[in-house]
Design an enzyme around this catalytic site. Structure first.
Site, PDB file in Angstrom:
ATOM      1  N   ASP A  31      -9.937  -3.886  -4.850  1.00 39.40           N
ATOM      2  CA  ASP A  31      -9.001  -2.903  -4.317  1.00 39.40           C
ATOM      3  C   ASP A  31      -9.054  -1.688  -5.228  1.00 39.40           C
ATOM      4  O   ASP A  31      -8.856  -1.811  -6.438  1.00 39.40           O
ATOM      5  CB  ASP A  31      -7.585  -3.524  -4.332  1.00 39.40           C
ATOM      6  CG  ASP A  31      -6.529  -2.567  -3.821  1.00 39.40           C
ATOM      7  OD1 ASP A  31      -6.893  -1.457  -3.383  1.00 39.40           O
ATOM      8  OD2 ASP A  31      -5.338  -2.940  -3.862  1.00 39.40           O
ATOM      9  N   SER A  41       0.828  -1.205   0.000  1.00 41.12           N
ATOM     10  CA  SER A  41       0.000   0.000   0.000  1.00 41.12           C
ATOM     11  C   SER A  41       0.868   1.262   0.000  1.00 41.12           C
ATOM     12  O   SER A  41       1.710   1.416  -0.888  1.00 41.12           O
ATOM     13  CB  SER A  41      -0.950  -0.062   1.192  1.00 41.12           C
ATOM     14  OG  SER A  41      -1.983   0.859   1.042  1.00 41.12           O
ATOM     15  N   HIS A  66      -8.001  -5.222  -0.420  1.00 41.63           N
ATOM     16  CA  HIS A  66      -6.855  -4.442   0.024  1.00 41.63           C
ATOM     17  C   HIS A  66      -6.599  -4.674   1.519  1.00 41.63           C
ATOM     18  O   HIS A  66      -7.513  -4.601   2.324  1.00 41.63           O
ATOM     19  CB  HIS A  66      -7.119  -2.954  -0.225  1.00 41.63           C
ATOM     20  CG  HIS A  66      -5.900  -2.110  -0.075  1.00 41.63           C
ATOM     21  ND1 HIS A  66      -5.031  -1.890  -1.107  1.00 41.63           N
ATOM     22  CD2 HIS A  66      -5.374  -1.452   0.986  1.00 41.63           C
ATOM     23  CE1 HIS A  66      -4.035  -1.130  -0.692  1.00 41.63           C
ATOM     24  NE2 HIS A  66      -4.213  -0.852   0.575  1.00 41.63           N
TER      25      HIS A  66
END
Ligand SMILES: *[C@@H]1O[C@H](CO)[C@@H](O)[C@H](O)[C@H]1NC(C)=O
Ligand SMILES: *[C@@H]1O[C@H](CO)[C@@H](O)[C@H](O)[C@H]1NC(C)=O
Ligand SMILES: *[C@@H]1O[C@H](CO)[C@@H](O)[C@H](O)[C@H]1NC(C)=O
Ligand SMILES: *[C@@H]1O[C@H](CO)[C@@H](O)[C@H](O)[C@H]1NC(C)=O
Length: 454
Positions: free
Chosen positions: A392, A232, A422
């Site tokens: 995501d 991320s 995610h």
């Protein structure tokens, strides 16, 4: 007289019989009443819990989860997160409260989801400070038993504003064990808004410098075999580090980069994967567009406490200036994406930008150190593994980066896990799909580190 006595005694017996009947009737009535009450409580309890479940229940996208067990656990995880993090954070009177609540609750939830760790006698773990930055270090008890002489510098996720080395400990421990290199270091870089761009990035570079300088003598690390890795926002930091080293001509070159559902841009919050979120995941507590905007803008130094409305404006692309739009169009061609990612490719909204916000942001959004997908020259970057996930909002930017790296000849492996969401790597112990995806990633990394450096 005898007759009277007889009558009296028979009356007494009869009276006693009547009383007994009444007593037994009374206790039966009492028992029946208690029974009724219990049944009533059970039924109303059932109705209340069904109503609560119906209120809490939200359907997950139909393709999410590789097994039924994963899907059920996905439901539990999602509703827990919604109840204890998402709803309360939306009730916060201001952005700082929301930030602190999110940091606190995510840490607690993470503990709850993953309360136990495997034993790992082969690994030594240490929390310390390298070049002024807090780090969690893993290295083997016996250097001769590792699969490679490589090292991994890992940057955790959390939108630049939350998460820390403790919160990611279960994940980094699993990775250190599975990759089995000489060193894995998880970087506790400083977070926004206390430290804005590029403070956190510089912290990560300081740790990388420490590994280059001390890794060989201290841990038997080959300085030509260092990989940067991140998930991320950590993927953003890792990608940015590789670009900056290349631009500066720093030696030794990095050996590789592993980007797990990386956050690579904020110039378009209407990509097909953002659109997919609106269609299939609105109201679910998975990473949502508004949170991405909220944290990324704070990283850019926007005062979100003074302007909480900017987060929503950004999800409508009202934070984009004409110049940002021009730069973005050079690097974000959705027709590079696989056909199944391309629905809604042309539905970008045309709301007018907020002048002060879009002008302030232009130098950030177009800066590759802030948004690595905006890098015009990707040649000669280190080989990459890029992992994207089906559910995501960041799916498309990861896929685009992979395609662009491949196009300029950077050896790139792009792995896509359709049924995941995610943040799922943090649930590697809980979800079979996440565990398998993690094993795939660590297998790749372990084998890649066995190759010889040039
Ligand atoms: C390290 O492992 C090797 C190979 O298994 C073994 O021969 C050696 O004795 C070990 N060293 C220590 C200090 O345990
Ligand atoms: C999307 O844009 C492309 C190219 O600009 C165009 O060929 C296509 O017809 C558009 N699709 C829709 C559904 O508007
Ligand atoms: C891109 O970077 C490489 C160095 O890695 C350089 O040789 C090349 O000229 C650059 N390309 C452009 C178009 O600037
Ligand atoms: C796992 O990784 C390999 C490459 O290392 C890839 O070929 C394979 O398809 C991946 N598995 C899945 C399920 O994506």
């Amino acid at each position: 007289y005898r007759e009277t006595l007889r009558l009296m005694s028979s009356n007494a017996t009869r009276y006693e019989k009547i009383m007994e009947k009444e007593r037994s009737l009374g206790s039966r009535v009492k028992r029946a009443a208690i029974g009724c009450l219990l049944v009533y409580l059970a039924i109303s309890g059932l109705i209340i819990s069904m109503m609560m479940a119906a209120t809490i229940y939200r359907p997950l996208p139909s393709q999410m989860g590789v097994t039924l067990r994963d899907r059920i656990r996905g439901h539990i995880f999602e509703s827990f997160t919604r109840l204890f993090y998402y709803y309360p954070s939306r009730m916060c009177p201001n952005a700082l409260c929301m930030l602190h609540w999110t940091r606190w609750s995510m840490k607690r939830l993470n503990k709850l989801m993953d309360p136990w760790f495997d034993s790992h006698p082969e690994l030594l773990m240490e929390t310390t400070t390298w070049n002024g930055v807090k780090v969690l270090v893993y290295h083997p008890r016996n250097q001769t038993t590792t699969d490679s002489d490589g090292a991994i510098v890992y940057m955790h996720g959390g939108g630049f504003g939350m998460g820390d080395i403790e919160m990611f400990e279960s994940l980094t421990t699993a990775m250190a064990k599975q990759i089995n290199a000489r060193l894995l270091v998880s970087v506790g870089y400083r977070l926004a808004p206390e430290t804005t761009f590029p403070g956190g990035l510089e912290d990560c570079e300081k740790v990388l410098e420490y590994v280059i300088a001390n890794g060989p003598a201290k841990y038997g690390v080959n300085p030509n075999k260092i990989i940067v890795m991140g998930d991320s926002a950590g993927g953003n930091l890792a990608a940015s580090m590789t670009q900056r080293r290349k631009r500066r001509g720093s030696k030794p070159k990095l050996f590789g980069q592993v980007l797990m559902y990386p956050l690579l841009q904020l110039s378009d919050m209407q990509t097909p994967s953002y659109r997919l979120w609106e269609r299939e995941m609105e109201g679910l507590s998975f990473v949502d567009p508004r949170s991405v905007a909220f944290y990324y803008l704070w990283y850019a130094g926007v005062d979100m406490n003074a302007h909480p409305e900017y987060a929503i404006a950004a999800t409508e692309n009202r934070h984009i200036s004409e110049e940002t739009r021009r730069v973005r169009e050079k690097f974000m061609n959705f027709f590079l994406l696989p056909a199944e990612f391309q629905d809604d490719t042309n539905s970008t909204t045309s709301l007018s930008p907020i002048p002060e916000l879009s002008e302030y942001l232009t130098p950030f959004l177009t800066n590759p150190d802030f948004a690595p997908l905006m890098q015009p020259n990707l040649t000669d970057l280190p080989p990459a593994l890029i992992v994207t996930i089906g559910f995501d909002v960041l799916r498309d930017e990861g896929a685009l980066y992979a395609e662009r790296l491949k196009a300029v000849g950077v050896p790139t492996t792009w792995t896509h896990f359709g049924p995941g969401f995610h943040g799922m790597f943090n649930l590697h112990n809980r979800l079979q799909g996440a565990g398998e995806a993690l094993a795939n990633l660590t297998d790749w990394t372990r084998e890649f580190l066995r190759k010889s450096a040039e």
